[in-house]
Write a protein that holds these residues in place. Structure first.
Motif, mmCIF file in Angstrom:
data_model
loop_
_atom_site.group_PDB
_atom_site.id
_atom_site.type_symbol
_atom_site.label_atom_id
_atom_site.label_comp_id
_atom_site.label_asym_id
_atom_site.label_seq_id
_atom_site.Cartn_x
_atom_site.Cartn_y
_atom_site.Cartn_z
ATOM 1 N N LEU A 21 3.649 56.445 66.595
ATOM 2 C CA LEU A 21 4.709 57.428 66.761
ATOM 3 C C LEU A 21 4.306 58.772 66.152
ATOM 4 N N GLY A 22 3.691 58.730 64.973
ATOM 5 C CA GLY A 22 3.251 59.969 64.323
ATOM 6 C C GLY A 22 2.199 60.701 65.131
ATOM 7 N N PHE A 23 1.189 59.971 65.598
ATOM 8 C CA PHE A 23 0.139 60.592 66.406
ATOM 9 C C PHE A 23 0.693 61.124 67.727
ATOM 10 N N SER A 24 1.589 60.370 68.338
ATOM 11 C CA SER A 24 2.168 60.794 69.617
ATOM 12 C C SER A 24 2.997 62.057 69.461
ATOM 13 N N LEU A 25 3.810 62.098 68.414
ATOM 14 C CA LEU A 25 4.612 63.300 68.159
ATOM 15 C C LEU A 25 3.729 64.501 67.870
ATOM 16 N N LEU A 26 2.682 64.307 67.085
ATOM 17 C CA LEU A 26 1.752 65.391 66.776
ATOM 18 C C LEU A 26 1.072 65.906 68.045
ATOM 19 N N GLY B 175 3.573 53.080 72.528
ATOM 20 C CA GLY B 175 3.365 51.726 73.042
ATOM 21 C C GLY B 175 1.902 51.416 73.285
ATOM 22 N N CYS B 176 1.166 52.368 73.829
ATOM 23 C CA CYS B 176 -0.275 52.170 74.047
ATOM 24 C C CYS B 176 -1.004 51.952 72.730
ATOM 25 N N PHE B 177 -0.653 52.731 71.712
ATOM 26 C CA PHE B 177 -1.290 52.611 70.404
ATOM 27 C C PHE B 177 -1.049 51.216 69.823
ATOM 28 N N VAL B 178 0.184 50.737 69.903
ATOM 29 C CA VAL B 178 0.524 49.421 69.357
ATOM 30 C C VAL B 178 -0.229 48.319 70.107
ATOM 31 N N LEU B 179 -0.304 48.410 71.432
ATOM 32 C CA LEU B 179 -1.008 47.391 72.214
ATOM 33 C C LEU B 179 -2.504 47.365 71.914
ATOM 34 N N VAL B 180 -3.125 48.534 71.807
ATOM 35 C CA VAL B 180 -4.562 48.574 71.506
ATOM 36 C C VAL B 180 -4.820 48.063 70.088
#
Length: 157
Positions: free
Chosen positions: A131-136, A109-114
């Motif tokens: 999602l990919g970066f967060s999972l990694l 969610g933070c990634f999408v907002l930024v």
């Protein structure tokens, strides 16, 4: 005599105190990695408090705050309040969603907002990349022994 912006110093100290207070809820040290998930947020909060105190001291001493010259900035440039609010929402999101939704959903969610604050209009791609970066990141932290909680706490995973 010009107005002294003590509110700026108070805001910096207050924001740092909130960050430090919330970071104190996280483990500061870990047995395996020696650095827990609360260490860096605590350091940032403490740094903000110290910078706010130094700013208050400068304001008290009468140090003038003058606008600095910047390259490629026009005088009639307006503030984009939509982008500012999206970035502020991205900063506030972890305080509201980390415990109920977990690290991966919150960071996505933070990634999408930024990305939206930087005028990205491909929210599907932003969602997948976030999602990919967060999972990694979650997986790498788990490998280092830093516990960030379950993968999806709301689903019991």
């Amino acid at each position: 005599m010009t107005e002294r912006p003590y509110w700026l110093a108070a805001g910096t100290i207050g924001w740092g105190a909130v960050v430090f207070w919330k970071a104190a809820e996280l483990p500061q040290f870990d047995q395996y990695a020696h650095v827990g998930p609360g260490f860096m947020p605590s350091a940032v909060g403490l740094g903000l408090v110290l910078m706010g105190l130094l700013l208050a001291l400068q304001i008290y001493r009468g140090v003038p705050f003058e606008e600095q010259e910047a390259e490629d900035v026009s005088e009639d440039h307006a503030v984009n309040y939509t982008a500012l609010c999206l970035a502020a929402a991205a900063c506030a999101l972890p305080m509201l969603t980390m415990k109920p939704f977990g690290f991966v959903v919150t960071c996505t969610g933070c990634f999408v907002l930024v990305a939206a604050a930087f005028k990205s209009r491909r929210w599907h791609l932003d969602l997948l990349l976030g999602l990919g970066f967060s999972l990694l990141c979650w997986w790498l932290f788990r490998k280092l022994g830093v516990q960030l909680g379950g993968l999806l706490p709301m689903m019991g995973v």
